[in-house]
Write a protein that holds these residues in place. Sequence first.
Motif, short mmCIF file in Angstrom:
data_model
loop_
_atom_site.label_atom_id
_atom_site.label_comp_id
_atom_site.label_asym_id
_atom_site.label_seq_id
_atom_site.Cartn_x
_atom_site.Cartn_y
_atom_site.Cartn_z
N ASN A 107 0.78 -1.11 -0.13
CA ASN A 107 0.01 -0.24 -0.15
C ASN A 107 0.73 1.18 0.06
O ASN A 107 0.36 2.25 -0.50
CB ASN A 107 -1.06 -0.03 1.00
CG ASN A 107 -2.07 -0.79 0.92
OD1 ASN A 107 -2.52 -1.34 0.04
ND2 ASN A 107 -2.53 -1.33 2.27
N SER A 108 2.16 1.22 0.42
CA SER A 108 2.94 2.39 0.56
C SER A 108 4.37 1.92 0.64
O SER A 108 4.69 0.79 0.79
CB SER A 108 2.63 3.26 1.61
OG SER A 108 3.18 2.39 2.96
N TYR A 109 5.16 2.94 0.37
CA TYR A 109 6.62 2.78 0.40
C TYR A 109 7.04 2.32 2.08
O TYR A 109 8.02 1.74 2.15
CB TYR A 109 7.34 3.58 0.18
CG TYR A 109 7.39 4.05 -1.37
CD1 TYR A 109 8.14 3.26 -2.54
CD2 TYR A 109 6.65 4.98 -1.94
CE1 TYR A 109 7.90 3.24 -3.72
CE2 TYR A 109 6.43 5.20 -3.34
CZ TYR A 109 7.25 4.40 -4.03
OH TYR A 109 7.18 4.47 -5.41
N TYR A 126 13.50 5.16 4.15
CA TYR A 126 12.42 5.50 3.06
C TYR A 126 13.16 5.98 1.73
O TYR A 126 12.46 5.27 0.72
CB TYR A 126 11.43 6.48 3.85
CG TYR A 126 10.24 6.71 2.95
CD1 TYR A 126 8.99 6.03 3.07
CD2 TYR A 126 10.39 7.60 2.03
CE1 TYR A 126 7.82 6.22 2.16
CE2 TYR A 126 8.97 7.92 1.25
CZ TYR A 126 7.96 7.16 1.15
OH TYR A 126 6.80 7.62 0.57
N HIS A 130 12.14 4.25 -1.59
CA HIS A 130 11.50 4.54 -2.90
C HIS A 130 12.50 4.83 -3.92
O HIS A 130 12.07 4.14 -5.17
CB HIS A 130 11.27 6.04 -2.39
CG HIS A 130 10.67 6.94 -3.34
ND1 HIS A 130 11.26 7.71 -4.28
CD2 HIS A 130 9.23 7.00 -3.86
CE1 HIS A 130 10.44 8.47 -5.35
NE2 HIS A 130 9.09 7.94 -4.63
N VAL A 143 -1.95 0.67 -4.90
CA VAL A 143 -2.83 1.16 -3.91
C VAL A 143 -4.18 1.21 -4.65
O VAL A 143 -4.28 1.77 -5.71
CB VAL A 143 -2.33 2.76 -3.55
CG1 VAL A 143 -3.42 3.18 -2.66
CG2 VAL A 143 -0.99 2.67 -3.05
#
Length: 169
Positions: A107-109, A126, A130, A143
């Motif tokens: 869903n996200s980094y 992070y 990324h 997502v």
Amino acid sequence: MAGVYKLEIAESVEDLKPLLRSQKSASDKERVQLLYLLKSEQAKTVQAAAELLGRHRVTVQEWLRLYRQGGLSSLLSHKRRLGRQHSIPQWAQDALNQRLQQAEGFNSYGEICQWLESQLGIVAPYKTVHQLVQYRLKASPKVARPISAQQSPEQVETYKKNSVRIWQC
């Protein structure tokens, strides 16, 4: 006499001319040119050869040391430069790439960072994650867009049909 080199160049001037023309890189061409200048006696000293080549005397002496130790093959060989090691090893990148290809994805980094730490034991910032995912692996977290429970499929189709007409005008 100081500055006079004591080196016997095995190749002749006639052998060095075509070798000089056949070199692909500028670095190799300079090294063969050094031998050519010394063999043809256009440069009598190492300092004179360095000035003609536009290189420092110590660099030219290093090239001659390589030639003295291993001949032409040693002079034209280059060490492979590795650079800095990646903070996320290749095996972990492969595992992450496989996980990104799966349907559920991330869903996200931040979730990718947590997965790397919990599953593979790799702590990575992070920004590093990324850049790895976005630019090297050419992927992104999957997502899903939120869909309202009150939304009806008929209204969606009507909207799509009407919005197409607006853009065609």
